[in-house]
Write an enzyme that holds these catalytic residues in place. Sequence first.
Site, PDB file in Angstrom:
ATOM      1  N   GLU A   1      -4.482   2.793  -8.756  1.00  0.00           N
ATOM      2  CA  GLU A   1      -5.785   3.131  -8.185  1.00  0.00           C
ATOM      3  C   GLU A   1      -5.707   4.429  -7.392  1.00  0.00           C
ATOM      4  O   GLU A   1      -6.563   5.303  -7.514  1.00  0.00           O
ATOM      5  CB  GLU A   1      -6.271   1.993  -7.273  1.00  0.00           C
ATOM      6  CG  GLU A   1      -7.730   2.165  -6.872  1.00  0.00           C
ATOM      7  CD  GLU A   1      -8.010   1.823  -5.418  1.00  0.00           C
ATOM      8  OE1 GLU A   1      -9.184   1.612  -5.099  1.00  0.00           O
ATOM      9  OE2 GLU A   1      -7.078   1.799  -4.606  1.00  0.00           O
ATOM     10  N   ASN A   2      -4.669   4.578  -6.579  1.00  0.00           N
ATOM     11  CA  ASN A   2      -4.546   5.775  -5.759  1.00  0.00           C
ATOM     12  C   ASN A   2      -4.259   7.014  -6.600  1.00  0.00           C
ATOM     13  O   ASN A   2      -4.741   8.108  -6.293  1.00  0.00           O
ATOM     14  CB  ASN A   2      -3.442   5.584  -4.708  1.00  0.00           C
ATOM     15  CG  ASN A   2      -3.918   4.762  -3.523  1.00  0.00           C
ATOM     16  OD1 ASN A   2      -4.696   5.222  -2.699  1.00  0.00           O
ATOM     17  ND2 ASN A   2      -3.470   3.521  -3.444  1.00  0.00           N
TER      18      ASN A   2
ATOM     19  N   GLN B   1       0.848  -1.190   0.000  1.00  0.00           N
ATOM     20  CA  GLN B   1       0.000   0.000   0.000  1.00  0.00           C
ATOM     21  C   GLN B   1       0.886   1.244   0.000  1.00  0.00           C
ATOM     22  O   GLN B   1       1.649   1.464   0.943  1.00  0.00           O
ATOM     23  CB  GLN B   1      -0.903  -0.024   1.226  1.00  0.00           C
ATOM     24  CG  GLN B   1      -1.615   1.281   1.523  1.00  0.00           C
ATOM     25  CD  GLN B   1      -2.546   1.711   0.416  1.00  0.00           C
ATOM     26  OE1 GLN B   1      -2.229   2.623  -0.353  1.00  0.00           O
ATOM     27  NE2 GLN B   1      -3.677   1.043   0.304  1.00  0.00           N
TER      28      GLN B   1
ATOM     29  N   ARG C   1      -0.026   4.356   0.243  1.00  0.00           N
ATOM     30  CA  ARG C   1      -0.522   5.413   1.128  1.00  0.00           C
ATOM     31  C   ARG C   1      -0.025   5.196   2.552  1.00  0.00           C
ATOM     32  O   ARG C   1      -0.072   4.089   3.085  1.00  0.00           O
ATOM     33  CB  ARG C   1      -2.051   5.452   1.140  1.00  0.00           C
ATOM     34  CG  ARG C   1      -2.662   5.922  -0.154  1.00  0.00           C
ATOM     35  CD  ARG C   1      -4.126   6.212   0.034  1.00  0.00           C
ATOM     36  NE  ARG C   1      -4.330   7.374   0.891  1.00  0.00           N
ATOM     37  CZ  ARG C   1      -5.530   7.816   1.248  1.00  0.00           C
ATOM     38  NH1 ARG C   1      -6.610   7.203   0.856  1.00  0.00           N
ATOM     39  NH2 ARG C   1      -5.637   8.870   2.014  1.00  0.00           N
TER      40      ARG C   1
ATOM     41  N   GLN D   1     -18.461   0.109  -3.935  1.00  0.00           N
ATOM     42  CA  GLN D   1     -17.422  -0.557  -4.727  1.00  0.00           C
ATOM     43  C   GLN D   1     -16.667  -1.546  -3.852  1.00  0.00           C
ATOM     44  O   GLN D   1     -16.152  -1.183  -2.795  1.00  0.00           O
ATOM     45  CB  GLN D   1     -16.439   0.478  -5.301  1.00  0.00           C
ATOM     46  CG  GLN D   1     -15.421  -0.138  -6.252  1.00  0.00           C
ATOM     47  CD  GLN D   1     -14.528   0.927  -6.865  1.00  0.00           C
ATOM     48  OE1 GLN D   1     -14.675   2.101  -6.597  1.00  0.00           O
ATOM     49  NE2 GLN D   1     -13.592   0.512  -7.685  1.00  0.00           N
TER      50      GLN D   1
ATOM     51  N   GLY E   1      -8.525  -0.463  -1.985  1.00  0.00           N
ATOM     52  CA  GLY E   1      -9.735  -0.199  -1.205  1.00  0.00           C
ATOM     53  C   GLY E   1      -9.512  -0.159   0.293  1.00  0.00           C
ATOM     54  O   GLY E   1     -10.454  -0.319   1.072  1.00  0.00           O
ATOM     55  N   GLU E   2      -8.254   0.070   0.716  1.00  0.00           N
ATOM     56  CA  GLU E   2      -7.979   0.098   2.156  1.00  0.00           C
ATOM     57  C   GLU E   2      -8.715   1.236   2.844  1.00  0.00           C
ATOM     58  O   GLU E   2      -9.165   1.110   3.994  1.00  0.00           O
ATOM     59  CB  GLU E   2      -6.479   0.208   2.409  1.00  0.00           C
ATOM     60  CG  GLU E   2      -6.127   0.169   3.884  1.00  0.00           C
ATOM     61  CD  GLU E   2      -4.645   0.025   4.158  1.00  0.00           C
ATOM     62  OE1 GLU E   2      -4.224   0.413   5.262  1.00  0.00           O
ATOM     63  OE2 GLU E   2      -3.919  -0.474   3.289  1.00  0.00           O
TER      64      GLU E   2
END
Length: 340
Positions: free
Chosen positions: A165-166, A90, A92, A114, A131-132
């Site tokens: 995605e981010n 991840q 982020r 989602q 999706g965290e």
Amino acid sequence: MSDIAVESSNKKKGLGRGLGSLLGGPAPSEAPIAKASSSASTSSLNTESVKSSPSVQASAPIATPVAPPVDPESKIWKVGIDKLSSGQYQPRRIFDKEALQELAQSIKENGILQPVVARRTSSGKLEIVAGERRWRAAQLAGLHEVPVILRNFNDKEALELAIVENIQREDLNPIEESEGYARLISEFKLSQQQVAEKVGKDRATVANAVRLLSLPDEVKNMISANELSVGHAKVLLSLPDPKKQLEFAKKVLNEKIAVRKLEKMVQAVVKGTAEEDEKTSGLDSNVTQRLISGLSEELQKMLGTKVSIDYSNSKGKISIHFYSDDELTNMVDRLKEGWR
């Protein structure tokens, strides 16, 4: 009497045949035959069809339509929140608490729209790939389960998807984005061009992002906290000294200096440093030249002829002059003696 009857009968028959011939229809005596023949033919066809019909012979079972198999990676599973863990790839690092609370309130009212994307690790755990933030907000909203899509991703694919995605959601700060690119380059041996193609950026953008990681940690923290813009950071990279970079970063915060003004300030410092370097270089050059001249004079006294030394960056050549064959022979002899 009988003859007339016979004749009359014959005439009627002839007349009947004549009208039938004129009208184009069959003779009265032939019609029943044709009808009978037609009836027989129909009966024969019906018999054939009855014999060949499976419904009459036996009622065949009706086949039930079978649904095509569903790809496991397309299924949406309900997974307990405690069964999921944060992804090791991840990118982020900072999750804004206020934004998470807003998302949690939205989830309470509308649910998770989602699904979270996860993968099963070698140890059997479910690790979040994308999706965290939704998973964290679901915990704040008091949910016990979340919708999850399970995919078979390797480490490189997991990192790529998380970064993409981010970036698409603009959820990463500049330093997190830079660290994600750097991991793809260092851990998975991708070139800057390959990283750019995977995340949909141009190579220069990736290169400039990775350069931010060379700044001092304190400056990077300012960028992560949105206290210092990427524009300011790029200008600071022009300063070769990390101490100067931090010094000017603090000036930007304290004095609210715009990017354009910072550029002029940094250019002045860089130019001044260059001038100082030139002066220092000039002084060093003069000292070196005096030393070389002194060595030339010493060799000239030893050999009894003119000697010149061409010197530059610790390299060069020594030229020994002679004006006759005797001088050359004498000079060689002296060098031999000195060598022994």
